[in-house]
Design a protein around this motif. Structure first.
Motif, short mmCIF file in Angstrom:
data_model
loop_
_atom_site.label_atom_id
_atom_site.label_comp_id
_atom_site.label_asym_id
_atom_site.label_seq_id
_atom_site.Cartn_x
_atom_site.Cartn_y
_atom_site.Cartn_z
N ASP A 1 0.80 -1.22 0.00
CA ASP A 1 0.00 0.00 0.00
C ASP A 1 0.84 1.27 0.00
O ASP A 1 0.30 2.35 -0.29
N VAL A 2 2.12 1.16 0.34
CA VAL A 2 2.97 2.36 0.36
C VAL A 2 3.99 2.33 -0.77
O VAL A 2 4.93 3.13 -0.78
N ALA A 3 3.80 1.45 -1.74
CA ALA A 3 4.76 1.36 -2.85
C ALA A 3 4.88 2.69 -3.61
O ALA A 3 5.94 3.00 -4.17
N TRP A 4 3.83 3.48 -3.61
CA TRP A 4 3.85 4.76 -4.33
C TRP A 4 4.89 5.73 -3.77
O TRP A 4 5.38 6.60 -4.49
N VAL A 5 5.23 5.58 -2.51
CA VAL A 5 6.15 6.53 -1.88
C VAL A 5 7.49 6.54 -2.59
O VAL A 5 8.09 7.60 -2.83
N GLY A 6 7.99 5.37 -2.96
CA GLY A 6 9.30 5.28 -3.61
C GLY A 6 9.32 5.75 -5.04
O GLY A 6 10.40 5.88 -5.63
N TYR B 1 13.70 5.38 -8.61
CA TYR B 1 13.39 4.68 -9.85
C TYR B 1 13.68 5.56 -11.06
O TYR B 1 14.18 5.09 -12.08
N GLN B 2 13.37 6.85 -10.95
CA GLN B 2 13.62 7.76 -12.05
C GLN B 2 15.12 7.91 -12.29
O GLN B 2 15.60 7.88 -13.43
N TYR C 1 21.85 0.48 -10.93
CA TYR C 1 22.00 1.72 -11.69
C TYR C 1 22.01 2.95 -10.79
O TYR C 1 22.01 4.08 -11.29
N ILE C 2 22.03 2.76 -9.48
CA ILE C 2 22.00 3.89 -8.57
C ILE C 2 22.81 3.51 -7.34
O ILE C 2 22.72 2.38 -6.85
N ARG C 3 23.60 4.44 -6.84
CA ARG C 3 24.44 4.16 -5.67
C ARG C 3 23.61 4.39 -4.40
O ARG C 3 23.72 5.41 -3.73
N LYS C 4 22.80 3.39 -4.15
CA LYS C 4 21.84 3.39 -3.05
C LYS C 4 21.83 2.01 -2.46
O LYS C 4 22.18 1.03 -3.14
N MET C 5 21.45 1.90 -1.19
CA MET C 5 21.35 0.59 -0.55
C MET C 5 20.53 -0.36 -1.41
O MET C 5 19.32 -0.16 -1.60
N ALA C 6 21.18 -1.39 -1.94
CA ALA C 6 20.51 -2.26 -2.89
C ALA C 6 19.29 -2.93 -2.27
O ALA C 6 18.25 -3.08 -2.93
N SER C 7 19.40 -3.34 -1.00
CA SER C 7 18.30 -4.08 -0.39
C SER C 7 17.09 -3.22 -0.09
O SER C 7 16.04 -3.75 0.29
N SER C 8 17.19 -1.90 -0.25
CA SER C 8 15.98 -1.08 -0.10
C SER C 8 14.99 -1.36 -1.22
O SER C 8 13.81 -1.03 -1.10
N PHE C 9 15.47 -1.97 -2.32
CA PHE C 9 14.58 -2.37 -3.40
C PHE C 9 14.01 -3.77 -3.19
O PHE C 9 13.40 -4.33 -4.10
N GLY C 10 14.20 -4.34 -2.01
CA GLY C 10 13.71 -5.67 -1.72
C GLY C 10 14.80 -6.72 -1.90
O GLY C 10 15.73 -6.53 -2.67
N GLY D 1 13.81 -9.14 2.56
CA GLY D 1 13.49 -7.76 2.88
C GLY D 1 12.39 -7.18 2.02
O GLY D 1 12.16 -7.61 0.88
N PRO D 2 11.71 -6.16 2.54
CA PRO D 2 10.62 -5.51 1.81
C PRO D 2 11.15 -4.55 0.75
O PRO D 2 12.29 -4.08 0.83
N THR D 3 10.31 -4.23 -0.20
CA THR D 3 10.65 -3.27 -1.24
C THR D 3 10.16 -1.90 -0.79
O THR D 3 8.98 -1.56 -0.92
N LEU D 4 11.09 -1.11 -0.23
CA LEU D 4 10.76 0.22 0.30
C LEU D 4 11.89 1.21 -0.04
O LEU D 4 12.55 1.73 0.86
N PRO D 5 12.11 1.47 -1.33
CA PRO D 5 13.14 2.45 -1.67
C PRO D 5 12.71 3.85 -1.25
O PRO D 5 11.74 4.39 -1.77
N THR D 6 13.40 4.40 -0.29
CA THR D 6 12.96 5.64 0.31
C THR D 6 13.87 6.79 -0.12
O THR D 6 14.75 6.63 -0.96
#
Length: 800
Positions: free
Chosen positions: A49-54, A122-123, A145-154, A158-163
């Motif tokens: 339900d919060v997937a839109w946030v990322g 994502y953009q 493709y982005i220097r971000k914590m990989a596991s934030s994408f699930g 782990g959950p998919t919560l790229p913040t």
């Protein structure tokens, strides 16, 4: 002297035309959650339900008026997650695209609204992918493709919560003349004496370029001073006879304050402080008759590394506090763990993590942040990766607990085995990072520590990347497709990943899945099971040993038993083959949310039975019974990792299922320090091949090992009978001591304390009792409970 103003108040998050109070450090998800605008993504299926946030852009704002008498004011962000544009008033200060770096902007004379505009991860990933071209990975998310914590994408746990957000502290620094820009201490030991070679750089203001500057450094009663010629200097401090820092169990962890002061002719301008430790570390990768070794050597002593893998302790990483780090890592030390591998799909952790490891004697194996994907080597990623690596090597190198840099997680293996090579068709995929850029960076900046190109990695392309006879090995075939007994089929040189799943504690499930009628396949349980075919693998692993349970409580208990037994099977086997095998790193210590996973500590911080089993398995002294080996007969192995000889009496008994002793003997055993003794079990003590009614029990110095010739589902267990009594624990206020007295064989008895109270803890896990034996379990935080309550929380293996 430099002055610092923390920017931790007055922030707002723009949302639907409104300003939501925001926390810095923090992130979008925590701010929206605190404002009541989204449900808790860790509960039920709220993650969906919060997937839109990322997928949205976000803006953080505050007002700053950096008034200061100093010449220069810098705006410093310790961490921005991830793609951001920073403005102050009408001025654009800069743009960022890396969560794993810090940023500094000159804001002298500027004031007004400070805004940090975050682009959706994502953009940003899509724009980079358009520049570099597509690359394969193991998940349908664009994390490479982005220097971000990989596991934030699930991940498969782990959950998919790229913040997005200002995830580490922000501050203003006001300074004049000059400031310390970087200190790089090379700490070495030779012939009992310590040496600190300090490489220092400064930044000057325009008016400070001609000022004479003095740098003074001090550690352990030794100091050095020099006049700065230009913007860089090297100071050497010789420390006679320092106490050495040792991994836990090998010695003490003395730490020394290292202080650096930068001054001009009239006053101090800036200071820098860290705690360091003196020790040597090497990685012995010498070839031998068995292949290629992989043995850590600290202060000249060769180690069997007793390790666990560490993932981010919360998917919303800004919520992890120094206290939480300390609690998790103290738990690790209490389980006799001596090495923590910081896995490459997470983050370079906060200094508080490494400080705790320094103090607790926990060696740190630090991955560079690449995991399970082909990573483009083109711009803009290559420049970001080099800057990120250089910053974090220098940031973390003062910590004596850090003993190894590792280039990546599973990417060299993936290239060879996961069909990447034909798909890539010659495109870059990261090899240039792992075999070029990163080892050069470590060699230049931190030559005091070893580097390995990846995990797993055999040392060169001359061997398969995951060859168990060469270098590091990841053992996942067993969990994915086979029975845990098959861990015994080989002896890798170093097992850097292996593990078995189990659900979290019942109280954790009830909190995470409110109101749900729990079943292995209930909606919430399936949502909180991220592994591919995870529940079916749990059930297949269980069915090989036990009759399928008919209710959730038995399923929950038995999957916990299988997890503990599986990990025990691997560690007991591999430890018994020291020094050929020089370490195991269990996947994994911790969880980032409530989930069925391989963790020993669940997402709410509760201890699974695996945790208590690790404490036994990683103790200095371990007794184990191993199936027939080169001798063709079962063997008792006594593993002694202590620094003293282990002299004991090994008691071997063959018993009938009803507890009757049918044969027994006692053998004096001497096991030298840091060695293993293997004894063939006399034939007259062995249960007959395929026996369903006899078992072999080995005891020595309070340790027990059990061998049954068949799986549990075929063994003639008696109906378990035992008595339970309670008494107040004398040394812990409010705790109770549970005494269980067995009247029959009781196999794998377990008290699940959270069934008494969500806050309850027990001091031990699984235990096997023979008739007449007693077990004492101390339970804290359980409140007022009775014998019936405790009996309802006790589980053991029952007849099929």
């Amino acid at each position: 002297m430099k002055e610092v103003t923390q920017l931790d108040q007055g922030w707002a998050l723009q949302y639907e035309g409104e300003h939501v109070p925001a926390s810095v450090p923090g992130c979008v998800h925590t701010d929206l959650l605190n404002a009541g605008l989204i449900p808790d993504p860790f509960l039920a299926a709220n993650e969906n339900d919060v997937a839109w946030v990322g997928r949205r852009d976000w803006t953080y704002t505050t007002r700053v008026a950096p008034v200061s008498a100093h010449e220069r004011t810098d705006l410093v962000f310790a961490g921005l997650d991830t793609a951001a544009r920073i403005t102050l008033g009408a001025a654009e200060l800069g743009r960022t695209r890396n969560m794993h770096r810090s940023y500094r902007f000159d804001v002298t004379g500027l004031a007004g609204e400070l805004a940090v505009h975050f682009t959706s991860a994502y953009q940003e990933a899509a724009e980079t992918r358009a520049l570099t071209g597509a690359r394969p990975n193991v998940y349908p998310e664009p994390f490479q493709y982005i220097r971000k914590m990989a596991s934030s994408f699930g991940w498969d746990w782990g959950p998919t919560l790229p913040t997005a957000g200002i995830w580490r502290p922000a501050r203003l620094e006001h300074w004049s003349t000059a400031r310390i820009a970087q200190v790089r201490p090379l700490v070495t030991v030779a012939e009992g004496n310590g040496r600190v070679e300090l490489h220092l750089t400064v930044e000057r203001t325009a008016t400070g370029t001609t000022h004479p500057l003095t740098v003074r450094a001090a550690v352990a009663g030794t100091s050095a001073e020099t006049v700065l010629d230009g913007d860089a200097a090297v100071l050497v401090l010789e420390v006679p006879g320092p106490e050495l820092w040792w991994p836990r169990g090998r010695g003490e962890q003395p730490l020394y304050d290292l202080d650096v002061t930068l001054s001009d002719a009239t006053e101090p301008l800036d200071t820098w402080h860290r705690r360091i430790g003196f020790r040597t570390v090497e990685l012995d990768r010498s070839p031998d008759e068995d292949g290629t070794g992989f043995t850590l050597v600290v202060n000249g002593e060769r180690l069997f590394a007793r390790g666990v893998n560490w993932i981010p302790d919360d998917t919303l990483v800004s919520r992890v506090t120094p206290t939480r780090y300390r609690e998790r890592l103290t738990r690790a030390a209490e389980a006799n763990i001596d090495l923590i591998r910081v896995w490459g799909g997470g983050i370079y952790e906060d200094h508080a993590f490494y400080d705790a490891c320094d103090e607790l004697g926990l060696m740190v194996w630090q991955d560079f942040l690449f995991a399970c994907a082909a990573y483009p080597e083109e711009q803009p990623l290559r420049g970001e990766i080099e800057a990120e690596a250089r910053e974090n090597v220098v940031r973390l190198m003062p910590h004596p607990s850090l003993v190894l840099w590792n280039g990546n997680n599973e990417n060299l293996w993936g290239f060879r085995d996961w069909d990447w090579e034909p798909e890539l068709a010659g495109d870059s995929w990261g090899e240039g990072y792992y075999l070029g850029l990163l080892p050069r960076t470590v060699a230049e900046l931190d030559p005091t520590r070893p580097y390995t190109a990846g995990s797993p990695w055999s040392g060169s392309w001359d061997h398969h990347p995951n060859d168990p006879d060469h270098g590091t090995h990841h053992s996942w075939e067993v969990w994915n497709r086979r029975d845990y007994s098959e861990y015994r089929e080989n002896v890798p040189r170093f097992v850097a990943e292996f593990g078995w799943q189990a659900p979290p504690a019942l109280a954790t499930l009830r909190r995470a899945l409110p109101g749900e009628a729990l079943a292995p396949d209930s909606p919430g349980m399936l949502h909180h099971q991220k592994a591919d075919d995870g529940n079916d693998k749990l059930d297949r692993g269980l069915a090989r040993h036990f009759q399928p349970p008919t209710d959730f409580d038995r399923w929950h208990y038995l999957t916990q038993v299988v997890q503990a037994r599986a990990v025990a099977t691997g560690i007991e086997h591999w430890r018994s083959h020291w020094p050929r095998c020089a370490g195991t790193i269990v996947w994994q210590l911790n969880d980032c949310w409530p989930v069925s996973s391989w963790a020993a500590i669940d997402g709410d911080g509760r201890l699974k039975p695996l945790y208590h089993e690790l404490r036994r398995l990683y103790a200095d002294r371990l007794l184990t019974l191993q199936p027939p080996g080169v001798t063709g007969a079962p063997e008792a192995a006594l593993v002694n990792q202590a620094g003293q000889t282990w002299e004991t009496v090994l008691r071997l008994r063959r018993l009938a299922a009803d507890g009757t002793i049918t044969a027994q003997t006692e053998l004096p055993v001497r096991t030298d320090a840091r060695s293993v003794t293997r004894l063939v079990v006399p034939l007259e003590l062995l249960p007959a091949e395929g026996s369903t009614t006899e078992l072999l029990v080995a005891d020595a110095d309070g340790q027990r090992a059990v061998h049954i010739a068949v799986t549990d589902r075929h063994f003639a267990y008696p109906k378990p009978e035992f008595d339970v009594t309670l008494a107040p624990a004398e040394d812990i206020d409010g705790a109770v001591e549970v005494t269980v007295t067995a009247r029959t064989l009781v196999r794998d008895l377990l008290l699940q304390p959270d069934r008494l109270s969500p806050s309850a803890t027990a001091d031990r896990g699984l235990a096997t009792l023979l008739p007449g034996e007693q077990l004492r379990i101390r339970v804290a935080g359980c409140g007022d409970v009775g014998v019936d309550d405790v009996r309802a929380a006790l589980f053991c293996v029952e007849p099929a």
